[in-house]
Design a protein around this motif. Sequence first.
Motif, PDB file in Angstrom:
ATOM      1  N   ALA A 122       0.848  -1.194   0.000  1.00  0.00           N
ATOM      2  CA  ALA A 122       0.000   0.000   0.000  1.00  0.00           C
ATOM      3  C   ALA A 122       0.878   1.237   0.000  1.00  0.00           C
ATOM      4  N   TYR A 123       0.330   2.303  -0.528  1.00  0.00           N
ATOM      5  CA  TYR A 123       1.006   3.589  -0.459  1.00  0.00           C
ATOM      6  C   TYR A 123      -0.054   4.673  -0.414  1.00  0.00           C
ATOM      7  N   LEU A 124       0.347   5.821   0.045  1.00  0.00           N
ATOM      8  CA  LEU A 124      -0.555   6.968   0.040  1.00  0.00           C
ATOM      9  C   LEU A 124       0.279   8.236   0.051  1.00  0.00           C
ATOM     10  N   PHE A 125       0.015   9.098  -0.909  1.00  0.00           N
ATOM     11  CA  PHE A 125       0.641  10.415  -0.904  1.00  0.00           C
ATOM     12  C   PHE A 125      -0.195  11.328  -0.021  1.00  0.00           C
ATOM     13  N   THR A 126       0.368  11.696   1.106  1.00  0.00           N
ATOM     14  CA  THR A 126      -0.306  12.577   2.058  1.00  0.00           C
ATOM     15  C   THR A 126       0.765  13.336   2.825  1.00  0.00           C
ATOM     16  N   PRO A 127       0.638  14.630   3.021  1.00  0.00           N
ATOM     17  CA  PRO A 127       1.697  15.396   3.684  1.00  0.00           C
ATOM     18  C   PRO A 127       1.938  14.921   5.110  1.00  0.00           C
ATOM     19  N   LEU A 128       3.210  14.688   5.436  1.00  0.00           N
ATOM     20  CA  LEU A 128       3.604  14.259   6.779  1.00  0.00           C
ATOM     21  C   LEU A 128       4.711  15.185   7.291  1.00  0.00           C
ATOM     22  N   ASN A 129       4.524  15.726   8.465  1.00  0.00           N
ATOM     23  CA  ASN A 129       5.556  16.599   9.037  1.00  0.00           C
ATOM     24  C   ASN A 129       6.119  16.045  10.346  1.00  0.00           C
ATOM     25  N   ASP A 130       5.807  14.780  10.639  1.00  0.00           N
ATOM     26  CA  ASP A 130       6.259  14.162  11.887  1.00  0.00           C
ATOM     27  C   ASP A 130       6.810  12.767  11.620  1.00  0.00           C
ATOM     28  N   THR A 131       7.611  12.639  10.569  1.00  0.00           N
ATOM     29  CA  THR A 131       8.052  11.316  10.134  1.00  0.00           C
ATOM     30  C   THR A 131       8.891  10.598  11.186  1.00  0.00           C
ATOM     31  N   VAL A 146      -2.115  -8.328  10.478  1.00  0.00           N
ATOM     32  CA  VAL A 146      -1.930  -7.377   9.376  1.00  0.00           C
ATOM     33  C   VAL A 146      -3.123  -6.430   9.302  1.00  0.00           C
ATOM     34  N   ARG A 147      -4.311  -6.980   9.365  1.00  0.00           N
ATOM     35  CA  ARG A 147      -5.504  -6.140   9.263  1.00  0.00           C
ATOM     36  C   ARG A 147      -5.672  -5.267  10.501  1.00  0.00           C
ATOM     37  N   GLY A 148      -5.229  -5.754  11.641  1.00  0.00           N
ATOM     38  CA  GLY A 148      -5.247  -4.921  12.841  1.00  0.00           C
ATOM     39  C   GLY A 148      -4.305  -3.744  12.721  1.00  0.00           C
ATOM     40  N   PHE A 149      -3.142  -3.992  12.114  1.00  0.00           N
ATOM     41  CA  PHE A 149      -2.194  -2.901  11.893  1.00  0.00           C
ATOM     42  C   PHE A 149      -2.775  -1.858  10.949  1.00  0.00           C
ATOM     43  N   VAL A 150      -3.405  -2.308   9.855  1.00  0.00           N
ATOM     44  CA  VAL A 150      -4.002  -1.365   8.903  1.00  0.00           C
ATOM     45  C   VAL A 150      -5.091  -0.547   9.585  1.00  0.00           C
ATOM     46  N   ALA A 151      -5.926  -1.195  10.407  1.00  0.00           N
ATOM     47  CA  ALA A 151      -6.981  -0.464  11.124  1.00  0.00           C
ATOM     48  C   ALA A 151      -6.372   0.571  12.065  1.00  0.00           C
ATOM     49  N   TRP A 152      -5.296   0.199  12.741  1.00  0.00           N
ATOM     50  CA  TRP A 152      -4.605   1.146  13.627  1.00  0.00           C
ATOM     51  C   TRP A 152      -4.062   2.326  12.819  1.00  0.00           C
ATOM     52  N   LEU A 153      -3.437   2.042  11.686  1.00  0.00           N
ATOM     53  CA  LEU A 153      -2.867   3.111  10.867  1.00  0.00           C
ATOM     54  C   LEU A 153      -3.965   4.035  10.355  1.00  0.00           C
ATOM     55  N   ARG A 154      -5.084   3.470   9.943  1.00  0.00           N
ATOM     56  CA  ARG A 154      -6.183   4.287   9.421  1.00  0.00           C
ATOM     57  C   ARG A 154      -6.859   5.127  10.495  1.00  0.00           C
ATOM     58  N   SER A 155      -6.625   4.833  11.752  1.00  0.00           N
ATOM     59  CA  SER A 155      -7.201   5.666  12.811  1.00  0.00           C
ATOM     60  C   SER A 155      -6.599   7.060  12.808  1.00  0.00           C
ATOM     61  N   ASP A 156      -5.444   7.216  12.163  1.00  0.00           N
ATOM     62  CA  ASP A 156      -4.869   8.527  11.890  1.00  0.00           C
ATOM     63  C   ASP A 156      -5.552   9.036  10.619  1.00  0.00           C
ATOM     64  N   ALA A 157      -6.238  10.156  10.691  1.00  0.00           N
ATOM     65  CA  ALA A 157      -7.044  10.649   9.566  1.00  0.00           C
ATOM     66  C   ALA A 157      -6.225  10.796   8.290  1.00  0.00           C
ATOM     67  N   PHE A 195      -4.146   8.774   7.106  1.00  0.00           N
ATOM     68  CA  PHE A 195      -4.006   7.480   6.456  1.00  0.00           C
ATOM     69  C   PHE A 195      -5.339   6.778   6.230  1.00  0.00           C
ATOM     70  N   ALA A 196      -6.441   7.450   6.514  1.00  0.00           N
ATOM     71  CA  ALA A 196      -7.760   6.823   6.376  1.00  0.00           C
ATOM     72  C   ALA A 196      -8.024   6.282   4.971  1.00  0.00           C
ATOM     73  N   PRO A 197      -7.551   6.942   3.889  1.00  0.00           N
ATOM     74  CA  PRO A 197      -7.842   6.417   2.540  1.00  0.00           C
ATOM     75  C   PRO A 197      -6.955   5.243   2.112  1.00  0.00           C
ATOM     76  N   LEU A 198      -6.027   4.814   2.961  1.00  0.00           N
ATOM     77  CA  LEU A 198      -5.088   3.759   2.573  1.00  0.00           C
ATOM     78  C   LEU A 198      -5.847   2.525   2.084  1.00  0.00           C
ATOM     79  N   ALA A 199      -5.454   2.002   0.917  1.00  0.00           N
ATOM     80  CA  ALA A 199      -6.170   0.878   0.301  1.00  0.00           C
ATOM     81  C   ALA A 199      -5.178  -0.225  -0.059  1.00  0.00           C
ATOM     82  N   PRO A 200      -4.854  -1.123   0.866  1.00  0.00           N
ATOM     83  CA  PRO A 200      -3.862  -2.166   0.598  1.00  0.00           C
ATOM     84  C   PRO A 200      -4.320  -3.176  -0.449  1.00  0.00           C
ATOM     85  N   LYS A 201      -3.351  -3.665  -1.227  1.00  0.00           N
ATOM     86  CA  LYS A 201      -3.563  -4.810  -2.095  1.00  0.00           C
ATOM     87  C   LYS A 201      -3.122  -6.055  -1.326  1.00  0.00           C
TER      88      LYS A 201
END
Length: 249
Positions: A9-18, A56-67, A69-75
Motif C-alpha cells: 500500500a502507499y498513500l501520498f499525504t503530507p507528513l511533518n512528523d516522520t 496485518v488487518r489490525g495494523f491497517v486499522a490502527w494506521l487508518r485511525s490517523d485521519a 491514512f484513512a484512505p489507505l487501500a492495501p492490495k
Amino acid sequence: MKPILNISAYLFTPLNDTAALRESIRSQAMDLSLKGTVLLAGEGINLFLAGAAENVRGFVAWLRSDARFAPLAPKESWSDAVPFGKLLVKVKEEIIRMNHPTIRPADSRAPAVDAKTLARWLDAGHDDEGRPVVTLDTRNEFEVQQGRFHDAIDWHIHKFSEFPQAVLDHREELRGKTVVSYCTGGIRCEKAAIFMAEAGVDHVYQLEGGILKYFEEVGGKHFDGDCFVFDDRRAVDAALAESPPSQPE
C-alpha cells in the motif's frame, strides 16, 4: 487459504512528523509480529508487510485511525510463509525516488483508469473517444522481463529516477495516443503520469492500483508473464499466488 497475508500500500499525504511516526509504526508492527518494509517521507507512506491475517488487518486499522491514512487501500495476496526476513521502518526523502520535488501527488493526482476500464479499452484497441491506447511500463528493466502488458512500451530504465529523461526523449512517440502508465502497485505510475502531463504528453492516465489491482479485478487478460515483487516470492501470477521458480533451460 494460505496462512500468511501480504499487503502492499502507499498513500501520498503530507507528513511533518516522520521521525515520531517511524517509532510508533515500528512499535505497533513489532507488537503484531509483522515483517517487511515501511517507508515514510514528507510526501507520504509506502509499505510492504506480511504476517498473520488478523495482525496485518489490525495494523491497517490502527494506521487508518490517523485521519491522514484513512484512505489507505492495501492490495492483498497470500503465501505459505512470510517472504521478508525482518522489519524495516525508514524515513526517506521520497517514498519513491524520482528526484523531481515539484511532482507532488498529494496536491493533485493525475487522472486514473481502473482495471476493468483498461481491459475494455485494450479489448477494443482504443479508448471511449476512439484514440489508440498504449500501456507504458514505468518499472525497472529487470521487473519488466518478468512480465508486462502485451505490447507495452518499455524504455529499459534501470531506476525510476531515469524515467523523466526517458519521457523527454520519447514524448513525441506518444502524441495522439491515450497513454496508461502502470507499475506494480500504483506508486510509480502515479508520479509518472503527473510528470508526463507536465511535460506536454496529452491524454495520460495512471492505472489505479497498478498490476496487483489489475490481477485482482481482471486476472491475466492482456498481460504476458508474472508480476515481479520485491520480496522472497520474487513474482506473483495473475491469481496473486507465488510464481514457481524459473526452470533452467
